[in-house]
Every structure is written in C-alpha cells, then in structure tokens.
Design a protein around this motif. Structure first.
Motif, PDB file in Angstrom:
ATOM      1  N   ARG A 107       0.838  -1.186   0.000  1.00  0.00           N
ATOM      2  CA  ARG A 107       0.000   0.000   0.000  1.00  0.00           C
ATOM      3  C   ARG A 107       0.877   1.241   0.000  1.00  0.00           C
ATOM      4  NH1 ARG A 107      -1.970  -1.890   5.361  1.00  0.00           N
ATOM      5  NH2 ARG A 107      -0.656  -0.965   6.989  1.00  0.00           N
ATOM      6  N   ALA A 108       0.343   2.320  -0.522  1.00  0.00           N
ATOM      7  CA  ALA A 108       1.107   3.549  -0.669  1.00  0.00           C
ATOM      8  C   ALA A 108       1.344   4.205   0.679  1.00  0.00           C
ATOM      9  CB  ALA A 108       0.371   4.510  -1.601  1.00  0.00           C
ATOM     10  N   ASP A 109       2.431   4.997   0.718  1.00  0.00           N
ATOM     11  CA  ASP A 109       2.805   5.813   1.879  1.00  0.00           C
ATOM     12  C   ASP A 109       3.374   4.951   3.011  1.00  0.00           C
ATOM     13  OD1 ASP A 109       3.221   8.081   3.351  1.00  0.00           O
ATOM     14  OD2 ASP A 109       1.231   8.873   2.994  1.00  0.00           O
TER      15      ASP A 109
ATOM     16  N   THR B  30       8.349  -0.031   6.208  1.00  0.00           N
ATOM     17  CA  THR B  30       8.203   1.046   5.219  1.00  0.00           C
ATOM     18  C   THR B  30       9.410   1.012   4.295  1.00  0.00           C
ATOM     19  OG1 THR B  30       6.983   2.416   6.800  1.00  0.00           O
ATOM     20  CG2 THR B  30       7.924   3.519   4.889  1.00  0.00           C
TER      21      THR B  30
ATOM     22  N   VAL C 227       9.655   7.272  -4.029  1.00  0.00           N
ATOM     23  CA  VAL C 227       8.390   6.553  -3.822  1.00  0.00           C
ATOM     24  C   VAL C 227       8.458   5.862  -2.457  1.00  0.00           C
ATOM     25  CG1 VAL C 227       6.825   4.782  -4.692  1.00  0.00           C
ATOM     26  CG2 VAL C 227       8.115   6.218  -6.294  1.00  0.00           C
TER      27      VAL C 227
ATOM     28  N   ARG D 130       6.348   3.233   0.092  1.00  0.00           N
ATOM     29  CA  ARG D 130       5.276   2.258   0.179  1.00  0.00           C
ATOM     30  C   ARG D 130       5.463   1.408   1.422  1.00  0.00           C
ATOM     31  NH1 ARG D 130       2.114   1.843  -4.241  1.00  0.00           N
ATOM     32  NH2 ARG D 130       1.357  -0.200  -3.529  1.00  0.00           N
ATOM     33  N   CYS D 131       4.409   0.709   1.813  1.00  0.00           N
ATOM     34  CA  CYS D 131       4.412  -0.093   3.039  1.00  0.00           C
ATOM     35  C   CYS D 131       4.276  -1.566   2.699  1.00  0.00           C
ATOM     36  CB  CYS D 131       3.284   0.335   3.964  1.00  0.00           C
ATOM     37  SG  CYS D 131       3.071  -0.709   5.433  1.00  0.00           S
TER      38      CYS D 131
ATOM     39  N   GLU E  12      11.348  -1.113 -10.817  1.00  0.00           N
ATOM     40  CA  GLU E  12      10.331  -0.427 -11.628  1.00  0.00           C
ATOM     41  C   GLU E  12      10.857  -0.114 -13.031  1.00  0.00           C
ATOM     42  OE1 GLU E  12       7.042   0.300 -10.860  1.00  0.00           O
ATOM     43  OE2 GLU E  12       7.398  -0.962  -9.116  1.00  0.00           O
TER      44      GLU E  12
END
Length: 314
Positions: free
Chosen positions: A31-33, A42, A55, A57-58, A92
């Motif tokens: 999930r984001a953040d 994280t 970027v 993400r968790c 990515e």
C-alpha cells in the motif's frame, strides 16, 4: 552445429532470460505511503539520476528478508542472470534494458545501494545482501541509485525514516437532545374595537341583587304591606340581620320619581303616605300622627276651658 550458431543461440537465450527477469511482477501489492504503525516495514525508493522521484510504500506484516519487503511493498524488481534476485539490478524498470543488461553484477559506478534505519533514526548503508537481512517490524528499508559514486559516498534516500504521528483522536459529538413537542402557542389577543365603535353594553344587575335600582315588596289586596319575608339567621354575631325591605313596594333610586301603586282589580287604591327614613329618625307618617294627636288633645283642652267659663258660678 558451428560455433557461430552456438554463440548466437546463447545470446538469444541470455536476452530472453533478462527480459523475463525484468518483467517479473511483484508478489504483493502493498500500500502507498508509510506504514501507519509498527505492523510492517516502510520501503523508500529514491530514483535519483534515473528520474522518477522518491516513492514510499508499506510492506504490511512480518518480512523475512529485505527482498521480501521490497516485493511485498509493491515494487517490481529484476535480478541478474548470474546471481538471480540475490542482487537487485532493476527497480520499476530502471535502469532500462538499453543501459543495463542485468547479465552479471552491475558496475560500482551505477547500481542500487541498499539502506536501513529504525523509525525516527538515521539511514545506514547495508553491507549485507537482501537475502541475508531480516528488517525489524516498524523499521525502514531504503533503496537509492548510486551513479558515478564510490561505496564511501553513495547517496542515501532523500526521505527521512520517520513514521508520521497518527492523527489525534477526536471526541465524537454528543448526540442531539431528544426532540420534544413544542409548547402550544398562546391564544391570540382580542382584536381592539374599530375606531368609532360604541362601547360594549354591560347588562344591569338582576332585581334583588346588590346594586339593583330597587327591590319590589309584596302587597296585600287592599294595598297594605305584607309581612316581611323571614330572614334566615346567620352565624355572624356582630349584630342583627340587616333589614330586608318588604317585597312588592318599590324603593326608588335616589332622584327618581315614585311610581303609583297598582291593584289587581284595575282601580287605584288610596295612596298610602309613607315617610322616608333619614338615618335612624322617625318616619314622616308617624310624625304626622303625633301632630294630629297633639292637635286633638289641645282642641279638647280648649273646649273644656270654654265650657267651664260659660257655666255660671253657684
């Protein structure tokens, strides 16, 4: 088969393997953040010169290795043909296949550096591979692309390893009070009379009531007053009951002319002269009788004296 054909087949196989490794999807979306609490790791990826920014993400839950945290956070990765995913070559899709073939270990002048930090701490360069380290729950894992740097001055991720504080709890608003029926509106005030209207008519009090103009007392056939009606005794010990005028006689109000008495036979009976009382004095009729009596007595005395005078002396 000639050596040239064998070499061409090997090149095609290596290219196909690199393409397959580069296109390998992530195993978990993540999930984001930042992770909202210590239940997860994280992951921060800073693309630096490759373009793409930073970027965050968790990877929720427990993470067995740094590789698992990177994948479970939702990043797509590619290893090398020689070392597999034990050495991260592409994140990515960066660097591109035209720049890096990912056949062997990338050069020290262009590679992904691996970092780690506790929550609220500082970034530390990892000297272990992603398969040889287990990130603690609630910690940070970082990846930063190092271009034309040495191992001593590799750039750390640009985002500090600080998990944001949870928003303060707000007290829910108190429920509204129960609705009650509205009180009945007051009755409307009476409308004032229009200008020029006559004043309201107040009916006079009934006959015999306090404030009536007169009281009728009963009379006999010959016009004489009847006996007064008995008055019920009262508990008031202050004095005798008040005088009740005989019903049938009209006591005119002050200033009113007396009305002639009536008789059932239709003829007017002789008028009975009654005296009006003035305070506690005698009635006028009684005074007239006294005067008449005095006159008669005086006349008798005078006649006796004359008779005595007229008789001769013996």
């Amino acid at each position: 088969m000639s050596r040239r054909a064998i070499r061409a087949a090997l090149v095609l196989a290596v290219a196909a393997a690199c393409t397959a490794v580069g296109a390998a999807p992530a195993q978990a979306a993540g999930r984001a953040d930042h992770c909202p609490d210590a239940n997860g790791v994280t992951v921060v990826v800073d693309f630096k010169e490759l373009g793409g920014g930073v970027v965050v993400r968790c990877a929720p839950g427990d993470q067995a290795t740094g590789l698992a945290a990177l994948k479970n956070a939702g990043f797509q990765i590619a290893g090398t043909l020689r070392w597999g995913e034990g050495f991260i070559c592409r994140i990515e899709g960066k660097p591109s296949t035209a720049t890096e073939k990912c056949v062997d270990t990338p050069p020290a002048s262009a590679y992904w550096s691996y970092w780690h930090a506790p929550d609220g701490g500082s970034w530390t360069y990892s000297d272990r591979g992603v398969l040889n380290r287990k990130p603690p729950a609630g910690s940070f894992d970082g990846w930063s692309f190092s271009f034309n740097r040495s191992a001593d001055n590799a750039p750390r991720p640009a985002v500090a390893p600080n998990r944001p504080a949870p928003p303060p709890r707000t007290t829910p608003p108190a429920p509204p009070p129960p609705r009650t029926s509205a009180p009945a509106p007051p009755p409307p005030a009476p409308a004032p009379p229009p200008p020029g209207a006559p004043p309201p008519v107040v009916p006079p009090p009934a006959a015999g009531a306090p404030g009536a103009p007169g009281v009728v007392a009963p009379t006999g056939v010959d016009g004489t007053p009847a006996a007064p009606a008995p008055v019920a005794p009262t508990d008031d010990a202050s004095g005798p009951p008040p005088d009740v005028p005989p019903t049938g006689s009209v006591v005119p109000p002050p200033g009113a002319a007396p009305a002639p008495p009536t008789d059932p036979t239709g003829s007017l009976p002789p008028v009975e002269v009654t005296g009006a009382r003035d305070g506690d004095g005698l009635p006028l009729g009684t005074l007239a009788g006294v005067f008449l009596l005095v006159a008669l007595v005086g006349g008798g005395v005078l006649a006796a004296r004359r008779r005595r005078t007229a008789e001769p002396d013996d």
